[in-house]
Design a protein around this motif. Sequence first.
Motif, mmCIF file in Angstrom:
data_model
loop_
_atom_site.group_PDB
_atom_site.id
_atom_site.type_symbol
_atom_site.label_atom_id
_atom_site.label_comp_id
_atom_site.label_asym_id
_atom_site.label_seq_id
_atom_site.Cartn_x
_atom_site.Cartn_y
_atom_site.Cartn_z
ATOM 1 N N PHE A 125 122.247 -28.230 24.840
ATOM 2 C CA PHE A 125 121.028 -29.615 24.869
ATOM 3 C C PHE A 125 121.238 -30.197 26.061
ATOM 4 O O PHE A 125 122.406 -30.230 25.829
ATOM 5 N N LYS A 126 120.241 -29.631 27.591
ATOM 6 C CA LYS A 126 120.611 -29.835 28.376
ATOM 7 C C LYS A 126 119.462 -30.870 29.786
ATOM 8 O O LYS A 126 117.775 -29.805 29.042
ATOM 9 N N SER A 127 119.761 -31.403 29.560
ATOM 10 C CA SER A 127 118.686 -32.059 30.984
ATOM 11 C C SER A 127 118.260 -32.027 31.644
ATOM 12 O O SER A 127 118.726 -31.118 32.952
ATOM 13 N N ASN A 128 117.017 -31.837 32.190
ATOM 14 C CA ASN A 128 116.549 -31.939 33.749
ATOM 15 C C ASN A 128 115.709 -32.659 34.241
ATOM 16 O O ASN A 128 115.211 -32.584 35.653
ATOM 17 N N LYS A 129 115.769 -34.006 33.759
ATOM 18 C CA LYS A 129 114.460 -34.744 34.476
ATOM 19 C C LYS A 129 115.199 -36.140 33.517
ATOM 20 O O LYS A 129 115.556 -36.097 32.132
ATOM 21 N N VAL A 130 115.083 -37.004 34.191
ATOM 22 C CA VAL A 130 115.633 -38.747 33.862
ATOM 23 C C VAL A 130 114.147 -39.706 34.172
ATOM 24 O O VAL A 130 114.055 -39.729 35.280
ATOM 25 N N VAL A 131 113.995 -40.454 33.119
ATOM 26 C CA VAL A 131 112.465 -41.432 33.175
ATOM 27 C C VAL A 131 113.168 -43.042 32.505
ATOM 28 O O VAL A 131 113.421 -43.188 31.659
ATOM 29 N N GLN A 132 112.808 -43.728 33.910
ATOM 30 C CA GLN A 132 113.125 -45.032 33.041
ATOM 31 C C GLN A 132 112.384 -45.426 32.290
ATOM 32 O O GLN A 132 111.603 -45.531 32.705
#
Length: 214
Positions: A125-132
Amino acid sequence: MSDRRKSLAIDKNAPCIQTLVMRLSFVCLVVLSAMLCPPSRAQVPVYQVTPIQSSIRFNTTSSRPLTGNFDKWNATLTFASRDPTSAVLQVEIQTASVHSSDIKNDDELKSKNLLNVAQDPVISFKSNKVVQTGKSTYDLVGTFTMRGVSKPATLKLVIAEQGSGSGYVQGIVPFDHKDYGMTSSRKIDERGEVDLNLKAKQVSGPELMHKRFP
């Protein structure tokens, strides 16, 4: 002054001039290096995932559930700045490390019908975006890859309030067996999940700064 005396005077000052030029060159090199080098990691929060307090599990749903825990995996949670939305999570799971309470179940989990460890040794798994999503909660939006098939997935990141320097990542990635080429002799509803529970602790750098959330 004769030409010979002028020549001697110039030669006498030559070592001083050379020393000055060398010192100026060294100073310029130091300044240039400081301008070109990226900021030290100490200037951003540095977190480490603690394996002892973390776990990753594989489940299939059936009248007799088949569950296994992964013993070998690597997870990194990095930040490009003090903003939590600069986070990047990368997880790599060694499929051959899966184990359950029954050896027969282990064999089935590792077989080509399910995890297919011989041909597909890694789940990632690799994240490409973070949303608060809250005062201290964030969605890690990224890509989940298993058996060579990649699909979007979202995990939840929780960062503790200022001062504690800890956080955790939790999430369940559900999937249909057919989407990943899985089959089984069991009477199951063709669904499964990978359950991640990762504990992270800050080891250096400044604290993360939460933005005000409406």
